[in-house]
Design an enzyme around this catalytic site. Sequence first.
Site, PDB file in Angstrom:
ATOM      1  N   GLU A  38       0.869  -1.165   0.000  1.00  0.00           N
ATOM      2  CA  GLU A  38       0.000   0.000   0.000  1.00  0.00           C
ATOM      3  C   GLU A  38       0.912   1.222   0.000  1.00  0.00           C
ATOM      4  O   GLU A  38       1.816   1.312   0.834  1.00  0.00           O
ATOM      5  CB  GLU A  38      -0.884  -0.010   1.262  1.00  0.00           C
ATOM      6  CG  GLU A  38      -1.874   1.123   1.224  1.00  0.00           C
ATOM      7  CD  GLU A  38      -2.775   1.202   2.459  1.00  0.00           C
ATOM      8  OE1 GLU A  38      -2.676   0.333   3.346  1.00  0.00           O
ATOM      9  OE2 GLU A  38      -3.563   2.159   2.517  1.00  0.00           O
ATOM     10  N   ARG A 264       5.241 -12.934   9.757  1.00  0.00           N
ATOM     11  CA  ARG A 264       5.922 -11.647   9.517  1.00  0.00           C
ATOM     12  C   ARG A 264       7.336 -11.693  10.035  1.00  0.00           C
ATOM     13  O   ARG A 264       7.635 -12.419  10.985  1.00  0.00           O
ATOM     14  CB  ARG A 264       5.234 -10.542  10.316  1.00  0.00           C
ATOM     15  CG  ARG A 264       3.881 -10.147   9.874  1.00  0.00           C
ATOM     16  CD  ARG A 264       3.346  -9.072  10.812  1.00  0.00           C
ATOM     17  NE  ARG A 264       3.738  -7.743  10.371  1.00  0.00           N
ATOM     18  CZ  ARG A 264       3.034  -7.042   9.474  1.00  0.00           C
ATOM     19  NH1 ARG A 264       1.952  -7.538   8.946  1.00  0.00           N
ATOM     20  NH2 ARG A 264       3.431  -5.844   9.099  1.00  0.00           N
ATOM     21  N   LYS A 274       4.458   0.663   9.283  1.00  0.00           N
ATOM     22  CA  LYS A 274       4.541   1.959   8.600  1.00  0.00           C
ATOM     23  C   LYS A 274       3.898   3.059   9.428  1.00  0.00           C
ATOM     24  O   LYS A 274       4.362   4.191   9.421  1.00  0.00           O
ATOM     25  CB  LYS A 274       3.854   1.862   7.237  1.00  0.00           C
ATOM     26  CG  LYS A 274       4.758   1.267   6.181  1.00  0.00           C
ATOM     27  CD  LYS A 274       4.076   1.252   4.835  1.00  0.00           C
ATOM     28  CE  LYS A 274       3.134   0.088   4.735  1.00  0.00           C
ATOM     29  NZ  LYS A 274       2.487  -0.059   3.438  1.00  0.00           N
TER      30      LYS A 274
HETATM   31  P1  ATP Z   1       2.551  -2.084   7.788  1.00  0.00           P
HETATM   32  O1  ATP Z   1       1.913  -2.628   9.016  1.00  0.00           O
HETATM   33  O2  ATP Z   1       3.972  -1.724   7.966  1.00  0.00           O
HETATM   34  O3  ATP Z   1       1.753  -0.987   7.130  1.00  0.00           O
HETATM   35  P2  ATP Z   1       1.438  -3.762   5.840  1.00  0.00           P
HETATM   36  O4  ATP Z   1       1.387  -5.234   5.845  1.00  0.00           O
HETATM   37  O5  ATP Z   1       0.176  -3.041   6.068  1.00  0.00           O
HETATM   38  O6  ATP Z   1       2.575  -3.320   6.812  1.00  0.00           O
HETATM   39  P3  ATP Z   1       1.620  -3.451   3.026  1.00  0.00           P
HETATM   40  O7  ATP Z   1       2.116  -2.312   2.246  1.00  0.00           O
HETATM   41  O8  ATP Z   1       0.189  -3.778   2.986  1.00  0.00           O
HETATM   42  O9  ATP Z   1       2.066  -3.191   4.523  1.00  0.00           O
HETATM   43  O10 ATP Z   1       2.489  -4.752   2.759  1.00  0.00           O
HETATM   44  C1  ATP Z   1       2.833  -5.231   1.486  1.00  0.00           C
HETATM   45  C2  ATP Z   1       3.212  -6.681   1.615  1.00  0.00           C
HETATM   46  O11 ATP Z   1       4.307  -6.825   2.516  1.00  0.00           O
HETATM   47  C3  ATP Z   1       2.066  -7.485   2.202  1.00  0.00           C
HETATM   48  O12 ATP Z   1       1.932  -8.674   1.449  1.00  0.00           O
HETATM   49  C4  ATP Z   1       2.498  -7.767   3.606  1.00  0.00           C
HETATM   50  O13 ATP Z   1       1.975  -8.979   4.068  1.00  0.00           O
HETATM   51  C5  ATP Z   1       4.023  -7.784   3.503  1.00  0.00           C
HETATM   52  N1  ATP Z   1       4.631  -7.415   4.782  1.00  0.00           N
HETATM   53  C6  ATP Z   1       4.445  -6.290   5.481  1.00  0.00           C
HETATM   54  N2  ATP Z   1       5.133  -6.316   6.638  1.00  0.00           N
HETATM   55  C7  ATP Z   1       5.794  -7.497   6.665  1.00  0.00           C
HETATM   56  C8  ATP Z   1       6.665  -8.139   7.606  1.00  0.00           C
HETATM   57  N3  ATP Z   1       7.013  -7.548   8.740  1.00  0.00           N
HETATM   58  N4  ATP Z   1       7.158  -9.356   7.295  1.00  0.00           N
HETATM   59  C9  ATP Z   1       6.816  -9.960   6.136  1.00  0.00           C
HETATM   60  N5  ATP Z   1       5.989  -9.419   5.217  1.00  0.00           N
HETATM   61  C10 ATP Z   1       5.472  -8.206   5.468  1.00  0.00           C
HETATM   62 MG    MG Z   2      -1.492  -3.126   4.729  1.00  0.00          MG
END
Ligand code: ATP
Ligand code: MG
Length: 560
Positions: A38, A264, A274
């Site tokens: 995102e 994760r 983020k």
């Molecule tokens: P955040 O909580 O930092 O916003 P998010 O999962 O909402 O993380 P996205 O931009 O939606 O962020 O993530 C893009 C991809 O990266 C998704 O498939 C998510 O599952 C993966 N991802 C995000 N954080 C991690 C992590 N700590 N370890 C492994 N994969 C991750």
């Molecule tokens: Mg997300």
Amino acid sequence: MSESENIGNKPTNFIRTMIDNDISSGKHQSIITRFPPEPNGFLHIGHAKSICLNFGIAEDYQGRCNLRFDDTNPAKEESAYAEAIAKDVQWLGFQWDGEIRHSADYFDRLYGYAEELIEKGLAYVCELSMQQMREYRGTLTEKGKNSPFRERPVDENLALLRKMKAGKFDDGSLALRAKIDMSSPNINMRDPVIYRIKKAHHIRTGDQWCIYPTYDFTHGISDAIEGITHSLCTLEFEDHRPLYDWFLDNISIECHPQQIEFSRLNLEHTITSKRKLNQLVTEEVVDGWDDPRMPTISGMRRRGYSATAIRDFIARTGVTKKVHTVEMSLLENSVREDLGENAPRAMAVLNPLKITLTNYAEDKTEELLAPRHPQKEAMGKRKITFSKTLYIDRADFRESANKKYKRLVLGKAVRLRNAYVITCDEIKLDEQGEICELLCRYDENTLGKNPADYKAKGVIHWVSEQHSAVAKVRLYDRLFNVSNPAAETNILDALNPDCLVTIEQARVELSLKDAKPEEVFQFEREGYFCADRYVHSEANLVFNRTVTLRDSWVKIEAKG
Ligand code: ATP
Ligand code: MG
């Protein structure tokens, strides 16, 4: 390399085993994955795991991996984030298939599928407020209640959705919901919202839409539109999988990707969210998303971590379903290993203390050669100049010391790295009574040889006053001094006050004037340092400490 060796080198994990089975059973001939960030912030080390997994699988199976911006939440998304994300993916060494994709590219089709669900009696427009919807939803132990709008006739639903789309209602007043099961033990299945009204400007579609599809509705359908075979996501989406499947089972679309969850990546002493990283940026605790202390990919890059080191670290953490937190030292060790192998050596004196060689002629200089890398002759040699006035580090001198101190002591001898042995005869103090200069003698018979009749204890680094340059050196350390900052009520309370120490007047050997931004060196005996990506230039030397030579946190934590 033969093909079998190549296969032998691939990492194995439960996801790859599933893919192998899908290929051998004939379910899939080729593999398509996607990385779906995102664009609401910069990518962090956790995302690197997802990137390496998705792009790594595509590479190893000669498949494809899409980069798709999951941009369904216009309020928080920015084009600058999208650009930074794409750059980071490429910097890590991956290339997506074709053009960058966006969930927003599918808004028309998504809307069509919403109407299809209504026509099939599987979706309805609900007038409950957010608050009421929450009350009707029930809890983990209590079933939900049907919305009074659940049995609205198809035609009325269609007409209302079209009016929603045409902007006839206020934000949040109506929502389109899937008609699934309010008594499901899985809360995600209790008539989840599919479309909400939000009169917001979108970075791709502008003001074209005032209703936006929810993540759950959008994600699986976008995967299917792109023909994704394996949709890899983190464990928190496990309970959403039945919903992912329900949408795809109930709309007219051929492809049905398989959602697979993995745990994760969590890293000690830092945060991988983020939202929380955004807090550090907006509250100006750090100097932007790419501040070298940030666990963002661009922050780590600016700090001097290479893409190779990050990928190596990710490979070492593996892919499982177990929730775990990895020690920061594992990441730092991957960085040290890579830089130990590849970084050229140089001498830099961080806290200069002047030395005058009393028996060295005033205007004499000597050019000495030092290896750029002690184990890699091919990297060549660099010139360093020796002269009467030198600098050593203040920490490398003591008036008196016990036998364990292998540096310069008053009345004793030490070797200057790549040069001569010197003996300290006298200390000069300034008006405050602080040591400001050492008077020493050099031994002209000690270049590449040990002194004949006395011992020099230890080897220290140095630079010549005239043949060195002043540099700004930023000593970065961990941003947080607790292992799990995310557990704090306010992460700002857990900040490490010493996470940045700036030295304005370090002295570095002249060869470092040729350093290019982002080039990393080992400053001998000090650590690895990276010429700053943005502000470093020949006229303004600025080096960021990438990592120390050894892990200094092990001891500190053991002491408590
Ligand atoms: P955040 O909580 O930092 O916003 P998010 O999962 O909402 O993380 P996205 O931009 O939606 O962020 O993530 C893009 C991809 O990266 C998704 O498939 C998510 O599952 C993966 N991802 C995000 N954080 C991690 C992590 N700590 N370890 C492994 N994969 C991750
Ligand atoms: Mg997300």
